[in-house]
Write a protein that holds these residues in place. Structure first.
Motif, PDB file in Angstrom:
ATOM      1  N   GLY A  18       0.809  -1.210   0.000  1.00  0.00           N
ATOM      2  CA  GLY A  18       0.000   0.000   0.000  1.00  0.00           C
ATOM      3  C   GLY A  18       0.839   1.254   0.000  1.00  0.00           C
ATOM      4  O   GLY A  18       2.014   1.240  -0.358  1.00  0.00           O
ATOM      5  N   SER A  19       0.213   2.342   0.414  1.00  0.00           N
ATOM      6  CA  SER A  19       0.903   3.633   0.467  1.00  0.00           C
ATOM      7  C   SER A  19       1.349   3.910   1.889  1.00  0.00           C
ATOM      8  O   SER A  19       0.657   3.580   2.846  1.00  0.00           O
ATOM      9  N   TYR A  20       2.479   4.541   1.988  1.00  0.00           N
ATOM     10  CA  TYR A  20       3.045   4.798   3.310  1.00  0.00           C
ATOM     11  C   TYR A  20       3.589   6.216   3.362  1.00  0.00           C
ATOM     12  O   TYR A  20       4.334   6.638   2.476  1.00  0.00           O
ATOM     13  N   ARG A  21       3.178   6.942   4.387  1.00  0.00           N
ATOM     14  CA  ARG A  21       3.701   8.302   4.568  1.00  0.00           C
ATOM     15  C   ARG A  21       5.105   8.201   5.158  1.00  0.00           C
ATOM     16  O   ARG A  21       5.274   7.705   6.261  1.00  0.00           O
ATOM     17  N   PHE A  22       6.062   8.678   4.410  1.00  0.00           N
ATOM     18  CA  PHE A  22       7.474   8.453   4.731  1.00  0.00           C
ATOM     19  C   PHE A  22       7.965   9.472   5.768  1.00  0.00           C
ATOM     20  O   PHE A  22       8.830  10.293   5.496  1.00  0.00           O
ATOM     21  N   ARG A  23       7.407   9.394   6.982  1.00  0.00           N
ATOM     22  CA  ARG A  23       7.751  10.374   8.027  1.00  0.00           C
ATOM     23  C   ARG A  23       9.213  10.281   8.465  1.00  0.00           C
ATOM     24  O   ARG A  23       9.786  11.266   8.903  1.00  0.00           O
ATOM     25  N   GLU A  24       9.773   9.091   8.333  1.00  0.00           N
ATOM     26  CA  GLU A  24      11.176   8.897   8.737  1.00  0.00           C
ATOM     27  C   GLU A  24      12.117   9.821   7.969  1.00  0.00           C
ATOM     28  O   GLU A  24      13.230  10.092   8.418  1.00  0.00           O
ATOM     29  N   SER A  25      11.674  10.297   6.812  1.00  0.00           N
ATOM     30  CA  SER A  25      12.520  11.176   6.005  1.00  0.00           C
ATOM     31  C   SER A  25      12.561  12.588   6.588  1.00  0.00           C
ATOM     32  O   SER A  25      13.378  13.405   6.188  1.00  0.00           O
ATOM     33  N   GLY A  26      11.643  12.868   7.526  1.00  0.00           N
ATOM     34  CA  GLY A  26      11.535  14.225   8.054  1.00  0.00           C
ATOM     35  C   GLY A  26      10.655  15.106   7.181  1.00  0.00           C
ATOM     36  O   GLY A  26      10.431  16.267   7.497  1.00  0.00           O
ATOM     37  N   LEU A  27      10.182  14.550   6.086  1.00  0.00           N
ATOM     38  CA  LEU A  27       9.307  15.284   5.170  1.00  0.00           C
ATOM     39  C   LEU A  27       7.880  14.816   5.407  1.00  0.00           C
ATOM     40  O   LEU A  27       7.596  13.623   5.288  1.00  0.00           O
ATOM     41  N   PRO A  28       6.980  15.742   5.767  1.00  0.00           N
ATOM     42  CA  PRO A  28       5.635  15.308   6.162  1.00  0.00           C
ATOM     43  C   PRO A  28       4.750  14.857   5.001  1.00  0.00           C
ATOM     44  O   PRO A  28       3.755  14.197   5.221  1.00  0.00           O
ATOM     45  N   VAL A  30       5.672  13.218   1.921  1.00  0.00           N
ATOM     46  CA  VAL A  30       6.191  12.291   0.916  1.00  0.00           C
ATOM     47  C   VAL A  30       5.510  10.942   1.120  1.00  0.00           C
ATOM     48  O   VAL A  30       5.569  10.358   2.198  1.00  0.00           O
ATOM     49  N   ILE A  31       4.815  10.506   0.088  1.00  0.00           N
ATOM     50  CA  ILE A  31       4.058   9.261   0.155  1.00  0.00           C
ATOM     51  C   ILE A  31       4.738   8.211  -0.726  1.00  0.00           C
ATOM     52  O   ILE A  31       4.961   8.455  -1.909  1.00  0.00           O
ATOM     53  N   LEU A  32       5.080   7.099  -0.131  1.00  0.00           N
ATOM     54  CA  LEU A  32       5.656   6.002  -0.904  1.00  0.00           C
ATOM     55  C   LEU A  32       4.515   5.090  -1.328  1.00  0.00           C
ATOM     56  O   LEU A  32       3.747   4.622  -0.488  1.00  0.00           O
ATOM     57  N   GLN A  33       4.431   4.863  -2.620  1.00  0.00           N
ATOM     58  CA  GLN A  33       3.326   4.047  -3.111  1.00  0.00           C
ATOM     59  C   GLN A  33       3.792   2.660  -3.509  1.00  0.00           C
ATOM     60  O   GLN A  33       4.887   2.499  -4.029  1.00  0.00           O
TER      61      GLN A  33
END
Ligand SMILES: [Zn+2]
Length: 165
Positions: A18-28, A30-33
């Motif tokens: 699925g899609s994951y909000r890539f919070r670990e990047s520090g960017l609120p 960025v969605i990984l699909q």
């Protein structure tokens, strides 16, 4: 269906795509699909299984330097960290003092147009494998606009491509 242990509570969790909000990047925003996510039915924790992490970070960095809007603080911080620079090192490179850089990164002050472009150029010059993107990025510089609200970036982790939404 694949199962894995939840990293938080140890329960058996399902692996879904699925899609994951890539919070670990520090960017609120960025969605990984299309990535695999370990979702725990007990505690609700989600752990992404990040494929080809170096390449993924490169794509995210590229999506930032090509962003058609002024860089925001968290994006500047992301790019600095992407280059593995401390605040002091990075501030020296762009010839501002550490306090100024810190204000930019915390959105206490907005980055000037020329510093914004310089930061993008530094990333293209120093980021691994990014040199080849310099020409097309620079040519798009005149189109960069002001915009305060964050832009959502969707990264296709199969194709390693991105789009702004
Ligand atoms: Zn859990």
């Amino acid at each position: 269906m694949r199962k894995q242990q939840c990293s938080k509570c140890g329960a058996e969790a399902r692996v879904i795509r699925g899609s994951y909000r890539f919070r670990e990047s520090g960017l609120p925003n960025v969605i990984l699909q299309g990535i695999e996510i370990i979702r725990c039915p007990v505690c609700g924790n989600e752990d992404p299984i990040l494929p080809r992490l170096n390449r993924l970070m490169q794509v995210v960095a590229l999506s930032m330097v090509n962003k058609p809007y002024r860089l925001r603080g968290e994006e500047i911080r992301f790019l600095r960290k992407y280059l593995s620079k401390t605040g002091q090192e990075f501030a020296r490179l762009i010839h501002v003092d550490k306090t100024t850089l810190s204000k930019w990164e915390n959105n206490d002050d907005r980055v000037g147009d020329q510093s914004d472009r310089l930061i993008r150029l530094l990333v293209l010059a120093l980021g691994q494998g990014l040199q080849g993107f310099a020409a097309s990025t620079v040519e798009a510089f005149p189109g960069i606009k002001d915009r305060k609200s964050p832009v959502r970036v969707e990264v296709d982790s199969e194709k390693m491509s991105y789009q702004y939404a």
